[in-house]
Scaffold this active site. Structure first.
Site, PDB file in Angstrom:
ATOM      1  N   TYR A 116      -5.390  71.693 -49.971  1.00 11.55           N
ATOM      2  CA  TYR A 116      -4.589  72.997 -50.801  1.00 11.55           C
ATOM      3  C   TYR A 116      -3.421  73.294 -50.110  1.00 11.55           C
ATOM      4  CZ  TYR A 116      -4.106  77.281 -53.201  1.00 11.55           C
ATOM      5  OH  TYR A 116      -3.421  78.276 -53.915  1.00 11.55           O
ATOM      6  N   SER A 124       1.909  79.525 -52.810  1.00  9.01           N
ATOM      7  CA  SER A 124       0.999  80.396 -52.495  1.00  9.01           C
ATOM      8  C   SER A 124       1.143  80.403 -50.895  1.00  9.01           C
ATOM      9  CB  SER A 124      -0.511  79.717 -52.746  1.00  9.01           C
ATOM     10  OG  SER A 124      -1.430  80.337 -51.931  1.00  9.01           O
TER      11      SER A 124
END
Length: 313
Positions: free
Chosen positions: A182, A157
């Site tokens: 994350y 990501s």
């Protein structure tokens, strides 16, 4: 040869869908494993691979939910697997190795995003444990089942922009931040692909783009507005993709012949990503800490130490 982060001009782009990139590709006789393959981008990935002829194995923490989501998709089968539980990973891999045939594609797509502080296993931070260590152990344990043409795709990501690997506190023993946790796991996904390819198994990392899916379930709806994810009328902001578009880069990385000589690359919009020129995650690209071979090797050693698994040792 180490992949160079430079676009190669594939003819596809941000608006291409998973079906678009599979046009003319026959995957009959291929077997793919897609973690998270029953929700969001993973569901679109499973649909497209199945339509192209592949048999798709979908490991799932909630097998009944996965089976319901996949009931109308041919050539898909569900198995139980909790990536946050190393024993579950081992048991799944042991069962799978007893089945005939080989794996041709592995897409590591399952993950969690911005969840509250959570510990799993021996006290590991949940993002790092689930998004990275679970997939690390899974691929290592499945190595004997991978075919000579196999590719492994890690769904990373642009969230990696926010953090490299926190070598002094990987498990967030102090100062937990759900977005940094994350981000670290997404950097880990990219580094895993880089070093796996260096070890001789063709692998890629991909940024699927910005897409609203169940992955955002831990992010309060009001926060979506502040982050600019949605317009005032609640629609996805400009630059966001549909799930079918978001699944395209992973499917392309798993199958495109043009990538044969570009192993280890970080990809975006169905092409190799350029080094990030800005900090705008919507524009994307890749930060240097997500492609650094020394960091990739260091992370591999750390991951092997934590999980007790290293098929290449």
């Amino acid at each position: 040869m180490m992949a160079e982060q430079r676009r190669i001009g594939t003819g596809f782009g941000a608006e291409s869908t998973a079906d678009d990139v599979l046009t003319g590709i026959d995957l009959s006789g291929w077997t793919a494993l897609v973690t998270g393959g029953y929700s969001g981008l993973g569901l679109e990935t499973t649909r497209s691979l199945s339509r192209a002829g592949a048999h798709v194995v979908v490991p799932a923490r909630r097998p009944s939910t996965a089976s319901a989501a996949l009931r109308d998709i041919g050539r898909a089968e569900v198995h139980e697997l909790d990536l946050g539980d190393q024993r579950s990973v081992r048991e799944f891999a042991d069962r799978f190795r007893e089945t005939p045939g080989a794996l041709d594609i592995v897409i590591n797509g399952a993950g969690i995003m911005a969840c509250p502080k959570t510990r799993v296993g021996p006290g590991w931070e949940a993002h790092f444990a689930t998004n990275h260590l679970g997939h690390f152990a899974l691929v290592n344990r499945l190595l004997p089942t991978l075919s000579a043409r196999a590719r492994v795709v890690s769904v990373a990501s642009s969230g990696h922009f926010l953090s490299g690997i926190r070598w002094d506190d990987v498990q967030f023993r102090s100062g937990y931040d759900r977005w940094l946790a994350y981000a670290q796991s997404k950097t880990a996904n990219a580094l895993f692909a880089r070093h796996l390819d260096a070890l001789g198994l063709r692998a890629f990392a991909v940024h699927p783009g910005s897409i609203l899916t169940p992955l955002q379930r831990h992010v309060p709806r009001e926060e979506w507005d502040g982050l600019g994810w949605v317009t005032p009328d609640g629609k996805p902001a400009v630059g966001f993709k549909t799930p079918a578009q978001g699944a395209a880069t992973a499917v392309w990385a798993a199958t495109a012949p043009v990538l044969d000589e570009h192993g280890g690359a970080y990809c975006q919009d169905c092409d190799i990503a350029e080094p990030a020129a800005t900090d705008d995650m919507l524009i994307g690209g890749v930060k240097p800490w997500a492609t650094d071979p020394a960091a990739a090797a260091r992370l591999w050693d750390l991951s092997a130490s934590l999980t007790g698994v290293n098929a290449f040792a």
